[in-house]
Design a protein around this motif. Structure first.
Motif, PDB file in Angstrom:
ATOM      1  N   LEU A  41       1.468  -1.065  -0.101  1.00 56.91           N
ATOM      2  CA  LEU A  41      -0.020   0.220   0.136  1.00 56.91           C
ATOM      3  C   LEU A  41       0.923   1.045   0.447  1.00 56.91           C
ATOM      4  CD1 LEU A  41      -2.925  -0.892   2.156  1.00 56.91           C
ATOM      5  CD2 LEU A  41      -3.128  -1.359  -0.080  1.00 56.91           C
ATOM      6  N   HIS A  42       2.211   1.097   0.492  1.00 62.82           N
ATOM      7  CA  HIS A  42       2.485   2.439   0.027  1.00 62.82           C
ATOM      8  C   HIS A  42       4.041   2.700  -0.595  1.00 62.82           C
ATOM      9  CE1 HIS A  42       1.835   3.006   4.561  1.00 62.82           C
ATOM     10  NE2 HIS A  42       2.036   1.746   4.236  1.00 62.82           N
ATOM     11  N   GLN A  43       4.127   1.168  -1.455  1.00 63.90           N
ATOM     12  CA  GLN A  43       5.113   0.972  -2.325  1.00 63.90           C
ATOM     13  C   GLN A  43       4.376   2.354  -3.960  1.00 63.90           C
ATOM     14  OE1 GLN A  43       6.595  -2.753  -3.959  1.00 63.90           O
ATOM     15  NE2 GLN A  43       6.380  -1.896  -6.148  1.00 63.90           N
ATOM     16  N   GLY A  44       5.507   3.176  -4.393  1.00 65.65           N
ATOM     17  CA  GLY A  44       5.237   4.035  -5.020  1.00 65.65           C
ATOM     18  C   GLY A  44       4.444   5.265  -5.163  1.00 65.65           C
ATOM     19  N   ALA A  45       4.264   5.476  -3.424  1.00 73.03           N
ATOM     20  CA  ALA A  45       3.443   6.540  -3.540  1.00 73.03           C
ATOM     21  C   ALA A  45       3.257   7.561  -3.744  1.00 73.03           C
ATOM     22  CB  ALA A  45       2.659   6.181  -1.644  1.00 73.03           C
ATOM     23  N   ILE A  46       3.208   8.725  -3.793  1.00 74.77           N
ATOM     24  CA  ILE A  46       3.919   9.890  -3.569  1.00 74.77           C
ATOM     25  C   ILE A  46       3.596  10.363  -2.590  1.00 74.77           C
ATOM     26  CG2 ILE A  46       3.394  12.063  -4.837  1.00 74.77           C
ATOM     27  CD1 ILE A  46       2.916  10.565  -7.312  1.00 74.77           C
ATOM     28  N   GLN A  47       4.460  10.435  -1.834  1.00 76.78           N
ATOM     29  CA  GLN A  47       3.975  11.263  -0.452  1.00 76.78           C
ATOM     30  C   GLN A  47       3.958  12.714  -0.630  1.00 76.78           C
ATOM     31  OE1 GLN A  47       4.082   9.167   2.274  1.00 76.78           O
ATOM     32  NE2 GLN A  47       4.471   7.205   1.020  1.00 76.78           N
ATOM     33  N   LYS A  48       4.192  13.339   0.480  1.00 75.69           N
ATOM     34  CA  LYS A  48       2.675  14.576   0.298  1.00 75.69           C
ATOM     35  C   LYS A  48       4.110  16.255  -0.197  1.00 75.69           C
ATOM     36  CE  LYS A  48       0.676  18.463   3.822  1.00 75.69           C
ATOM     37  NZ  LYS A  48      -0.092  18.693   2.176  1.00 75.69           N
ATOM     38  N   ALA A  49       5.602  15.860   1.134  1.00 76.85           N
ATOM     39  CA  ALA A  49       6.248  16.215   0.853  1.00 76.85           C
ATOM     40  C   ALA A  49       6.642  16.197  -1.221  1.00 76.85           C
ATOM     41  CB  ALA A  49       8.093  15.747   1.623  1.00 76.85           C
ATOM     42  N   GLU A  50       7.280  15.057  -1.917  1.00 72.58           N
ATOM     43  CA  GLU A  50       7.600  15.239  -2.884  1.00 72.58           C
ATOM     44  C   GLU A  50       6.434  15.417  -3.993  1.00 72.58           C
ATOM     45  OE1 GLU A  50       9.134  13.530  -6.505  1.00 72.58           O
ATOM     46  OE2 GLU A  50       9.824  14.017  -4.665  1.00 72.58           O
ATOM     47  N   ALA A  51       5.189  15.244  -3.508  1.00 68.30           N
ATOM     48  CA  ALA A  51       4.293  16.282  -4.178  1.00 68.30           C
ATOM     49  C   ALA A  51       4.234  17.360  -4.522  1.00 68.30           C
ATOM     50  CB  ALA A  51       2.448  15.429  -3.979  1.00 68.30           C
ATOM     51  N   GLU A  52       4.048  17.723  -3.113  1.00 68.03           N
ATOM     52  CA  GLU A  52       4.193  19.540  -3.219  1.00 68.03           C
ATOM     53  C   GLU A  52       5.767  19.747  -4.320  1.00 68.03           C
ATOM     54  OE1 GLU A  52       4.515  20.411   1.253  1.00 68.03           O
ATOM     55  OE2 GLU A  52       2.267  20.120   1.092  1.00 68.03           O
ATOM     56  N   LYS A  53       6.575  19.087  -4.031  1.00 59.72           N
ATOM     57  CA  LYS A  53       7.953  19.834  -4.556  1.00 59.72           C
ATOM     58  C   LYS A  53       7.358  20.076  -5.762  1.00 59.72           C
ATOM     59  CE  LYS A  53      12.932  18.142  -5.843  1.00 59.72           C
ATOM     60  NZ  LYS A  53      13.567  17.304  -5.365  1.00 59.72           N
ATOM     61  N   ARG A  54       7.203  18.355  -6.646  1.00 55.24           N
ATOM     62  CA  ARG A  54       6.691  18.843  -7.694  1.00 55.24           C
ATOM     63  C   ARG A  54       5.430  19.751  -7.847  1.00 55.24           C
ATOM     64  NH1 ARG A  54       5.688  12.519 -10.420  1.00 55.24           N
ATOM     65  NH2 ARG A  54       6.694  11.512  -8.895  1.00 55.24           N
ATOM     66  N   LEU A  55       4.298  19.704  -7.359  1.00 54.58           N
ATOM     67  CA  LEU A  55       3.684  21.278  -7.883  1.00 54.58           C
ATOM     68  C   LEU A  55       4.126  22.861  -8.227  1.00 54.58           C
ATOM     69  CD1 LEU A  55       0.635  20.651  -5.804  1.00 54.58           C
ATOM     70  CD2 LEU A  55       0.823  19.495  -7.751  1.00 54.58           C
ATOM     71  N   ALA A  56       5.163  22.683  -6.634  1.00 56.88           N
ATOM     72  CA  ALA A  56       5.718  23.735  -7.398  1.00 56.88           C
ATOM     73  C   ALA A  56       6.797  24.690  -8.754  1.00 56.88           C
ATOM     74  CB  ALA A  56       7.292  23.724  -5.785  1.00 56.88           C
ATOM     75  N   HIS A  57       7.165  23.202  -9.472  1.00 53.58           N
ATOM     76  CA  HIS A  57       7.187  23.825 -10.509  1.00 53.58           C
ATOM     77  C   HIS A  57       6.367  24.490 -11.406  1.00 53.58           C
ATOM     78  CE1 HIS A  57      11.337  21.950  -9.767  1.00 53.58           C
ATOM     79  NE2 HIS A  57      11.325  20.754  -9.447  1.00 53.58           N
ATOM     80  N   LEU A  58       5.290  24.736 -11.044  1.00 48.27           N
ATOM     81  CA  LEU A  58       3.821  25.067 -12.254  1.00 48.27           C
ATOM     82  C   LEU A  58       3.843  26.608 -11.873  1.00 48.27           C
ATOM     83  CD1 LEU A  58       1.258  22.407 -11.055  1.00 48.27           C
ATOM     84  CD2 LEU A  58       2.468  22.230 -13.166  1.00 48.27           C
ATOM     85  N   SER A  59       3.232  27.061 -13.496  1.00 44.09           N
ATOM     86  CA  SER A  59       3.697  28.083 -13.115  1.00 44.09           C
ATOM     87  C   SER A  59       1.906  29.065 -12.397  1.00 44.09           C
ATOM     88  CB  SER A  59       3.287  28.470 -14.414  1.00 44.09           C
ATOM     89  OG  SER A  59       2.347  28.478 -14.957  1.00 44.09           O
ATOM     90  N   PRO A  60       1.593  29.960 -12.423  1.00 43.86           N
ATOM     91  CA  PRO A  60       0.170  29.903 -11.994  1.00 43.86           C
ATOM     92  C   PRO A  60      -0.986  29.830 -12.468  1.00 43.86           C
ATOM     93  CG  PRO A  60       1.640  32.158 -11.530  1.00 43.86           C
ATOM     94  CD  PRO A  60       2.134  31.295 -12.184  1.00 43.86           C
ATOM     95  N   ARG A  61      -0.264  29.146 -13.693  1.00 46.30           N
ATOM     96  CA  ARG A  61      -1.896  29.607 -14.659  1.00 46.30           C
ATOM     97  C   ARG A  61      -2.066  27.846 -14.955  1.00 46.30           C
ATOM     98  NH1 ARG A  61      -5.829  31.819 -15.320  1.00 46.30           N
ATOM     99  NH2 ARG A  61      -5.306  33.789 -16.753  1.00 46.30           N
ATOM    100  N   GLU A  62      -0.614  27.219 -14.938  1.00 45.69           N
ATOM    101  CA  GLU A  62      -0.764  25.979 -14.601  1.00 45.69           C
ATOM    102  C   GLU A  62      -1.229  25.016 -13.439  1.00 45.69           C
ATOM    103  OE1 GLU A  62       2.897  25.016 -17.705  1.00 45.69           O
ATOM    104  OE2 GLU A  62       3.143  25.440 -15.652  1.00 45.69           O
TER     105      GLU A  62
END
Length: 208
Positions: free
Chosen positions: A128-149
């Motif tokens: 159930l935990h294998q490959g699960a995207i943790q909150k910190a990793e998800a937030e890190k990815r979202l940080a690359h998005l522009s405001p419009r994205e």
């Protein structure tokens, strides 16, 4: 691999033709399949069922797929759920994923799309935990998005179509498509369900 070692799929769909064709295809692909004609009968037998991946139709009589999913959550069922939705029914898919579904597949489904979703569901079942995207990793990815994205992703989280997002942001659908493609590329995903998993892991849509 013996039959008992093959991954199990619980197929819950009121359409007999779908149960027959999908179970035949899954068995050919190396899965064991148990079919259930509706959500009520599936829930009635839940406690005695072997753990597996649940392929759950949304549009069913008596109790629709989202109601079945809610009951499964309330009963603490951790079996991964893949929902079968109507074509273009984005809002239902978003609701299901927000409630914990690992993926969704639109009807009429393509064989490879369904098999890929099942493969991911089985991997989720293995751990159930294998490959699960943790909150910190998800937030890190979202940080690359522009405001419009980020706006585009928020619209998808709300269950809006490209046209609905365009209307809400007062931009053209074509512009939405361009920003959506860039957003998917930056997140490193190639499907809406994968983008939603990252968004929900980061906490987007949690209050809605």
């Amino acid at each position: 691999m013996t039959d008992s070692e093959k991954p199990l799929v619980h197929l819950v769909d009121d359409d007999e033709a779908i149960r027959h064709s999908a179970s035949f295809m899954l068995r050919l692909a190396g899965y064991r399949v148990q079919t259930h004609p509706d959500g009520v009968s599936f829930l009635a037998k839940l406690d005695e069922l072997e753990s597996g991946c649940i392929l759950l139709d949304v549009q069913m009589p008596q109790m629709n797929g989202l109601a079945v999913q809610k009951e499964l959550n309330e009963r603490g069922c951790e079996m991964p759920i893949i929902v079968l939705t109507g074509h273009g029914d984005v809002s239902v898919a978003v609701q299901a994923m927000k409630a914990g579904a690992v993926n969704f597949v639109e009807k009429p489904y393509e064989k490879q799309v369904l098999l890929q979703a099942i493969t991911e569901g089985v991997e989720h079942l293995d751990s159930l935990h294998q490959g699960a995207i943790q909150k910190a990793e998800a937030e890190k990815r979202l940080a690359h998005l522009s405001p419009r994205e980020r706006d585009i992703l928020n619209g998808l989280v709300e269950g809006l179509t490209n046209k609905g997002i365009a209307n809400s942001l007062d931009i053209s659908p074509r512009t939405v498509e361009i920003h959506r493609a860039n957003m998917m590329d930056k997140l490193g995903v190639d499907s809406l369900s994968a983008a939603l998993r990252i968004a929900f892991a980061a906490g987007l849509g949690a209050s809605s």
